[in-house]
Design a protein around this motif. Structure first.
Motif, PDB file in Angstrom:
ATOM      1  N   LEU A  48       0.829  -1.208   0.000  1.00 60.52           N
ATOM      2  CA  LEU A  48       0.000   0.000   0.000  1.00 60.52           C
ATOM      3  C   LEU A  48       0.863   1.258   0.000  1.00 60.52           C
ATOM      4  O   LEU A  48       0.576   2.222  -0.721  1.00 60.52           O
ATOM      5  CB  LEU A  48      -0.951  -0.009   1.197  1.00 60.52           C
ATOM      6  N   ILE A  49       1.923   1.254   0.777  1.00 65.69           N
ATOM      7  CA  ILE A  49       2.835   2.399   0.821  1.00 65.69           C
ATOM      8  C   ILE A  49       3.472   2.604  -0.557  1.00 65.69           C
ATOM      9  O   ILE A  49       3.530   3.726  -1.066  1.00 65.69           O
ATOM     10  CB  ILE A  49       3.903   2.183   1.912  1.00 65.69           C
ATOM     11  N   GLY A  50       3.920   1.515  -1.172  1.00 69.27           N
ATOM     12  CA  GLY A  50       4.526   1.613  -2.501  1.00 69.27           C
ATOM     13  C   GLY A  50       3.539   2.081  -3.551  1.00 69.27           C
ATOM     14  O   GLY A  50       3.852   2.933  -4.393  1.00 69.27           O
ATOM     15  N   ASN A  51       2.335   1.544  -3.488  1.00 69.39           N
ATOM     16  CA  ASN A  51       1.285   1.887  -4.447  1.00 69.39           C
ATOM     17  C   ASN A  51       0.939   3.371  -4.377  1.00 69.39           C
ATOM     18  O   ASN A  51       0.920   4.078  -5.391  1.00 69.39           O
ATOM     19  CB  ASN A  51       0.070   1.006  -4.153  1.00 69.39           C
ATOM     20  N   LEU A  52       0.673   3.867  -3.182  1.00 69.54           N
ATOM     21  CA  LEU A  52       0.266   5.264  -3.018  1.00 69.54           C
ATOM     22  C   LEU A  52       1.410   6.219  -3.314  1.00 69.54           C
ATOM     23  O   LEU A  52       1.206   7.281  -3.927  1.00 69.54           O
ATOM     24  CB  LEU A  52      -0.287   5.487  -1.615  1.00 69.54           C
ATOM     25  N   ASN A  53       2.619   5.869  -2.911  1.00 63.06           N
ATOM     26  CA  ASN A  53       3.758   6.735  -3.187  1.00 63.06           C
ATOM     27  C   ASN A  53       4.127   6.758  -4.667  1.00 63.06           C
ATOM     28  O   ASN A  53       4.705   7.734  -5.139  1.00 63.06           O
ATOM     29  CB  ASN A  53       4.959   6.331  -2.332  1.00 63.06           C
ATOM     30  N   THR A  54       3.782   5.709  -5.385  1.00 63.24           N
ATOM     31  CA  THR A  54       4.032   5.686  -6.822  1.00 63.24           C
ATOM     32  C   THR A  54       2.992   6.506  -7.571  1.00 63.24           C
ATOM     33  O   THR A  54       3.330   7.419  -8.327  1.00 63.24           O
ATOM     34  CB  THR A  54       4.010   4.228  -7.344  1.00 63.24           C
ATOM     35  N   TYR A  55       1.732   6.162  -7.382  1.00 61.08           N
ATOM     36  CA  TYR A  55       0.679   6.734  -8.224  1.00 61.08           C
ATOM     37  C   TYR A  55       0.189   8.106  -7.770  1.00 61.08           C
ATOM     38  O   TYR A  55      -0.331   8.869  -8.589  1.00 61.08           O
ATOM     39  CB  TYR A  55      -0.489   5.755  -8.329  1.00 61.08           C
ATOM     40  N   ILE A  56       0.359   8.423  -6.497  1.00 59.41           N
ATOM     41  CA  ILE A  56       0.002   9.768  -6.036  1.00 59.41           C
ATOM     42  C   ILE A  56       1.275  10.597  -5.874  1.00 59.41           C
ATOM     43  O   ILE A  56       1.398  11.673  -6.448  1.00 59.41           O
ATOM     44  CB  ILE A  56      -0.803   9.717  -4.713  1.00 59.41           C
ATOM     45  N   GLY A  57       2.233  10.075  -5.108  1.00 57.97           N
ATOM     46  CA  GLY A  57       3.450  10.836  -4.829  1.00 57.97           C
ATOM     47  C   GLY A  57       4.306  11.093  -6.049  1.00 57.97           C
ATOM     48  O   GLY A  57       4.528  12.246  -6.431  1.00 57.97           O
ATOM     49  N   ALA A  58       4.791  10.041  -6.669  1.00 59.98           N
ATOM     50  CA  ALA A  58       5.710  10.211  -7.797  1.00 59.98           C
ATOM     51  C   ALA A  58       5.013  10.810  -9.017  1.00 59.98           C
ATOM     52  O   ALA A  58       5.545  11.721  -9.648  1.00 59.98           O
ATOM     53  CB  ALA A  58       6.358   8.873  -8.152  1.00 59.98           C
ATOM     54  N   GLU A  59       3.831  10.310  -9.329  1.00 61.26           N
ATOM     55  CA  GLU A  59       3.168  10.750 -10.565  1.00 61.26           C
ATOM     56  C   GLU A  59       2.525  12.127 -10.431  1.00 61.26           C
ATOM     57  O   GLU A  59       2.708  12.981 -11.290  1.00 61.26           O
ATOM     58  CB  GLU A  59       2.116   9.721 -10.994  1.00 61.26           C
ATOM     59  N   LEU A  60       1.768  12.342  -9.376  1.00 61.78           N
ATOM     60  CA  LEU A  60       1.047  13.615  -9.248  1.00 61.78           C
ATOM     61  C   LEU A  60       1.818  14.650  -8.431  1.00 61.78           C
ATOM     62  O   LEU A  60       1.729  15.846  -8.697  1.00 61.78           O
ATOM     63  CB  LEU A  60      -0.329  13.375  -8.617  1.00 61.78           C
ATOM     64  N   GLY A  61       2.560  14.197  -7.425  1.00 66.06           N
ATOM     65  CA  GLY A  61       3.288  15.116  -6.550  1.00 66.06           C
ATOM     66  C   GLY A  61       4.735  15.338  -6.947  1.00 66.06           C
ATOM     67  O   GLY A  61       5.429  16.149  -6.352  1.00 66.06           O
ATOM     68  N   LYS A  62       5.208  14.558  -7.925  1.00 66.66           N
ATOM     69  CA  LYS A  62       6.596  14.669  -8.413  1.00 66.66           C
ATOM     70  C   LYS A  62       7.609  14.548  -7.282  1.00 66.66           C
ATOM     71  O   LYS A  62       8.584  15.291  -7.189  1.00 66.66           O
ATOM     72  CB  LYS A  62       6.812  15.984  -9.184  1.00 66.66           C
ATOM     73  N   THR A  63       7.390  13.561  -6.400  1.00 68.70           N
ATOM     74  CA  THR A  63       8.245  13.368  -5.232  1.00 68.70           C
ATOM     75  C   THR A  63       9.567  12.677  -5.561  1.00 68.70           C
ATOM     76  O   THR A  63      10.489  12.702  -4.750  1.00 68.70           O
ATOM     77  CB  THR A  63       7.531  12.523  -4.167  1.00 68.70           C
ATOM     78  N   GLY A  64       9.645  12.010  -6.702  1.00 64.72           N
ATOM     79  CA  GLY A  64      10.856  11.272  -7.050  1.00 64.72           C
ATOM     80  C   GLY A  64      10.875   9.858  -6.496  1.00 64.72           C
ATOM     81  O   GLY A  64      11.873   9.136  -6.632  1.00 64.72           O
ATOM     82  N   TYR A  65       9.784   9.430  -5.867  1.00 65.01           N
ATOM     83  CA  TYR A  65       9.709   8.077  -5.301  1.00 65.01           C
ATOM     84  C   TYR A  65       9.913   7.045  -6.412  1.00 65.01           C
ATOM     85  O   TYR A  65       9.364   7.178  -7.510  1.00 65.01           O
ATOM     86  CB  TYR A  65       8.341   7.866  -4.640  1.00 65.01           C
ATOM     87  N   ILE A  66      10.723   6.036  -6.119  1.00 66.99           N
ATOM     88  CA  ILE A  66      10.955   4.945  -7.070  1.00 66.99           C
ATOM     89  C   ILE A  66      10.502   3.657  -6.409  1.00 66.99           C
ATOM     90  O   ILE A  66      10.989   3.286  -5.337  1.00 66.99           O
ATOM     91  CB  ILE A  66      12.437   4.852  -7.479  1.00 66.99           C
ATOM     92  N   ARG A  67       9.588   2.993  -7.064  1.00 68.44           N
ATOM     93  CA  ARG A  67       8.965   1.792  -6.501  1.00 68.44           C
ATOM     94  C   ARG A  67       9.737   0.535  -6.874  1.00 68.44           C
ATOM     95  O   ARG A  67      10.232   0.395  -7.996  1.00 68.44           O
ATOM     96  CB  ARG A  67       7.541   1.685  -7.035  1.00 68.44           C
ATOM     97  N   ASN A  68       9.796  -0.405  -5.925  1.00 69.01           N
ATOM     98  CA  ASN A  68      10.300  -1.740  -6.189  1.00 69.01           C
ATOM     99  C   ASN A  68       9.200  -2.707  -5.754  1.00 69.01           C
ATOM    100  O   ASN A  68       9.215  -3.227  -4.639  1.00 69.01           O
ATOM    101  CB  ASN A  68      11.605  -1.993  -5.436  1.00 69.01           C
ATOM    102  N   ARG A  69       8.231  -2.912  -6.630  1.00 67.91           N
ATOM    103  CA  ARG A  69       7.048  -3.692  -6.291  1.00 67.91           C
ATOM    104  C   ARG A  69       7.370  -5.117  -5.828  1.00 67.91           C
ATOM    105  O   ARG A  69       6.766  -5.597  -4.859  1.00 67.91           O
ATOM    106  CB  ARG A  69       6.060  -3.709  -7.463  1.00 67.91           C
ATOM    107  N   PRO A  70       8.294  -5.835  -6.474  1.00 69.13           N
ATOM    108  CA  PRO A  70       8.586  -7.193  -5.992  1.00 69.13           C
ATOM    109  C   PRO A  70       9.030  -7.232  -4.519  1.00 69.13           C
ATOM    110  O   PRO A  70       8.691  -8.164  -3.798  1.00 69.13           O
ATOM    111  CB  PRO A  70       9.701  -7.677  -6.921  1.00 69.13           C
ATOM    112  N   LEU A  71       9.751  -6.215  -4.062  1.00 66.80           N
ATOM    113  CA  LEU A  71      10.188  -6.193  -2.665  1.00 66.80           C
ATOM    114  C   LEU A  71       9.028  -5.982  -1.699  1.00 66.80           C
ATOM    115  O   LEU A  71       9.109  -6.376  -0.537  1.00 66.80           O
ATOM    116  CB  LEU A  71      11.234  -5.098  -2.447  1.00 66.80           C
ATOM    117  N   GLU A  72       7.941  -5.391  -2.184  1.00 65.02           N
ATOM    118  CA  GLU A  72       6.775  -5.187  -1.326  1.00 65.02           C
ATOM    119  C   GLU A  72       6.225  -6.520  -0.836  1.00 65.02           C
ATOM    120  O   GLU A  72       5.671  -6.604   0.259  1.00 65.02           O
ATOM    121  CB  GLU A  72       5.678  -4.422  -2.080  1.00 65.02           C
ATOM    122  N   PHE A  73       6.381  -7.552  -1.641  1.00 72.00           N
ATOM    123  CA  PHE A  73       5.839  -8.869  -1.292  1.00 72.00           C
ATOM    124  C   PHE A  73       6.907  -9.868  -0.853  1.00 72.00           C
ATOM    125  O   PHE A  73       6.574 -10.968  -0.436  1.00 72.00           O
ATOM    126  CB  PHE A  73       5.038  -9.432  -2.470  1.00 72.00           C
TER     127      PHE A  73
END
Length: 148
Positions: A48-73
């Motif tokens: 959930l943290i990765g999902n929200l930081n990717t699609y809201i933070g990085a995409e809309l907020g331009k935070t620079g967050y880089i997701r590593n989805r496989p590590l989430e699981f």
């Protein structure tokens, strides 16, 4: 009008996610896999943290967050305090990012095609809120079933 509603729902459910994690009597059980329950509460939290930081933070907020989805699981066990801190940071990101959005932006097409087609930003943020709620319910059941 949709922005304050979504902001309230995201923050409410992320606060509830923190409560669920705090309610585990045994912190190790946050990472417990049993029978057919293959996603731990910890991994769902990371997801959930990765999902929200990717699609809201990085995409809309331009935070620079880089997701590593496989590590989430596959990550774990992460200390509960670290999970709670990450949730707090995600709440802050959502608060500031949604404050920057206009109703016009909400009606515009979301910048990425992620749901199998083009949708508005408002639609996609609603999708993210329901995704959060879905996994929050899974965390609740995980805790009640496996933290005896």
């Amino acid at each position: 009008m949709l922005i304050p509603i979504l902001k309230t729902l995201f923050i409410r459910d992320l606060e509830k996610l923190k409560v669920e994690l705090e309610l585990y009597r045994n912190e190790q059980n946050i990472w417990l896999v049993d029978k057919q329950i293959t996603n731990t509460a910890g991994n769902l939290c990371l997801h959930l943290i990765g999902n929200l930081n990717t699609y809201i933070g990085a995409e809309l907020g331009k935070t620079g967050y880089i997701r590593n989805r496989p590590l989430e699981f596959s990550s774990g066990p992460v200390p509960r305090t670290e999970l709670l801190k990450s949730i707090d940071e995600t709440i802050q990101m959502i608060d500031s990012t949604l404050d920057q959005l206009s109703e016009e932006q909400m009606a515009n097409e979301y910048p990425q095609e992620v749901t199998g087609g083009k949708v508005s930003t408002g639609y996609f943020l609603t999708h993210l809120a329901t995704h959060l709620s879905y996994h929050l319910g899974q965390v609740n059941y995980h805790r009640r079933l496996l933290d005896n």
